[in-house]
Design a protein around this motif. Structure first.
Motif, PDB file in Angstrom:
ATOM      1  N   ASP A   1       0.945  -1.109  -0.044  1.00  0.00           N
ATOM      2  CA  ASP A   1       0.070   0.079  -0.166  1.00  0.00           C
ATOM      3  C   ASP A   1       1.009   1.272  -0.028  1.00  0.00           C
ATOM      4  O   ASP A   1       0.487   2.223  -0.735  1.00  0.00           O
ATOM      5  CB  ASP A   1      -0.731  -0.135   1.180  1.00  0.00           C
ATOM      6  N   LEU A   2       1.978   1.294   0.846  1.00  0.00           N
ATOM      7  CA  LEU A   2       2.887   2.517   0.895  1.00  0.00           C
ATOM      8  C   LEU A   2       3.490   2.578  -0.473  1.00  0.00           C
ATOM      9  O   LEU A   2       3.849   3.787  -0.959  1.00  0.00           O
ATOM     10  CB  LEU A   2       3.792   2.215   2.156  1.00  0.00           C
ATOM     11  N   GLU A   3       3.913   1.528  -1.100  1.00  0.00           N
ATOM     12  CA  GLU A   3       4.746   1.490  -2.307  1.00  0.00           C
ATOM     13  C   GLU A   3       3.755   2.035  -3.404  1.00  0.00           C
ATOM     14  O   GLU A   3       3.881   3.030  -4.220  1.00  0.00           O
ATOM     15  CB  GLU A   3       5.002   0.241  -2.869  1.00  0.00           C
ATOM     16  N   GLY A   4       2.547   1.719  -3.234  1.00  0.00           N
ATOM     17  CA  GLY A   4       1.496   2.549  -4.180  1.00  0.00           C
ATOM     18  C   GLY A   4       1.483   3.842  -4.158  1.00  0.00           C
ATOM     19  O   GLY A   4       1.156   4.476  -5.013  1.00  0.00           O
ATOM     20  N   ARG A   5       1.247   4.117  -2.770  1.00  0.00           N
ATOM     21  CA  ARG A   5       1.013   5.582  -2.563  1.00  0.00           C
ATOM     22  C   ARG A   5       2.182   6.414  -3.045  1.00  0.00           C
ATOM     23  O   ARG A   5       2.210   7.636  -3.396  1.00  0.00           O
ATOM     24  CB  ARG A   5       0.869   5.738  -0.907  1.00  0.00           C
ATOM     25  N   ALA A   6       3.510   5.761  -2.599  1.00  0.00           N
ATOM     26  CA  ALA A   6       4.508   6.654  -3.005  1.00  0.00           C
ATOM     27  C   ALA A   6       4.704   6.942  -4.488  1.00  0.00           C
ATOM     28  O   ALA A   6       5.088   7.776  -5.136  1.00  0.00           O
ATOM     29  CB  ALA A   6       5.875   5.910  -2.705  1.00  0.00           C
ATOM     30  N   GLU A   7       4.418   5.851  -5.284  1.00  0.00           N
ATOM     31  CA  GLU A   7       4.348   5.738  -6.759  1.00  0.00           C
ATOM     32  C   GLU A   7       3.532   6.804  -7.208  1.00  0.00           C
ATOM     33  O   GLU A   7       3.749   7.742  -8.213  1.00  0.00           O
ATOM     34  CB  GLU A   7       4.177   4.418  -7.449  1.00  0.00           C
TER      35      GLU A   7
END
Length: 224
Positions: free
Chosen positions: A162-168
């Motif tokens: 989830d955090l990786e998706g938000r960062a992207e």
């Protein structure tokens, strides 16, 4: 010999003589002849045979009996074959005395040994059951800990994704915003920002070193 025994013996002799010639072996069993003449049981037939053997009317031969004489037994006729005198029996020896004399264990000793063995086996079974119960509890605790660890790892993996998706998504939005901001008031040919410049700006926003790309960009803008 009493009257009843005499009648049974003569009836048996007559039935045997009707079936067998004198000097030949009987082809039927005494029990069959006894049933034929109406004797109550095989024991009565055996007693009649014994009385006839004692008075030389029958004799054992070839696993059966040979008819020696077919004359009826006279009431006053004595036995010609004397019976062996019966041995006097002393008082029966006790089982414990016989066992002790023979050197064998007594029933009480065997029973006592069996009881002790059963008690020992019961203790071993109780100890094994306790060990099995402890092992089951440990296995259940280990299984619960493993399930909990798997759930925690799955939760952390989901959070990381989830955090990786938000960062992207944030990086993509920032790139679009910077590109739009730099393109305002310029010619269309210069509206596009290079990747190096965007990386430098992202580095500044993230708290890193802006790098040479930012310096070059600043110098170009001041020259303009």
């Amino acid at each position: 010999m009493n009257e009843e025994s005499l009648q049974r013996a003569n009836a048996f002799l007559a039935a045997a003589a009707a079936r067998t010639d004198v000097g030949t072996v009987m082809q039927v069993t005494p029990a069959e002849i006894g049933r034929e003449i109406g004797l109550p049981d095989p024991l009565s037939a055996a007693r009649a045979v014994r009385a006839l053997i004692a008075r030389e009317r029958l004799e054992p031969a070839q696993g059966s009996y040979r008819l020696v004489d077919s004359r009826p037994v006279d009431p006053n006729e004595k036995e010609t074959i004397e019976r062996l005198p019966r041995k006097r029996r002393g008082p029966p020896a006790r089982a414990s005395d016989r066992s002790a004399e023979a050197g064998r264990p007594t029933y009480s000793a065997v029973g006592r040994e069996m009881v002790e063995k059963l008690i020992e086996l019961g203790r071993e079974v109780g100890s094994m059951r306790a060990s099995l119960r402890t092992a089951r509890e440990e296995a259940r605790a280990s299984r619960e800990a493993r399930v909990e660890a798997e759930q925690r790892a799955e939760h952390l993996s989901s959070r990381v994704r989830d955090l990786e998706g938000r960062a992207e998504m944030a990086e993509s939005n920032l790139r679009a915003l910077l590109a739009t901001a730099k393109g305002v008031g310029r010619e269309p040919r210069t509206a596009t920002m290079g990747d190096s410049e965007m990386e430098a700006i992202l580095g500044v926003l993230k708290g890193g070193d802006p790098g040479p790309a930012v310096e070059g960009s600043s110098a170009g803008e001041s020259g303009d």
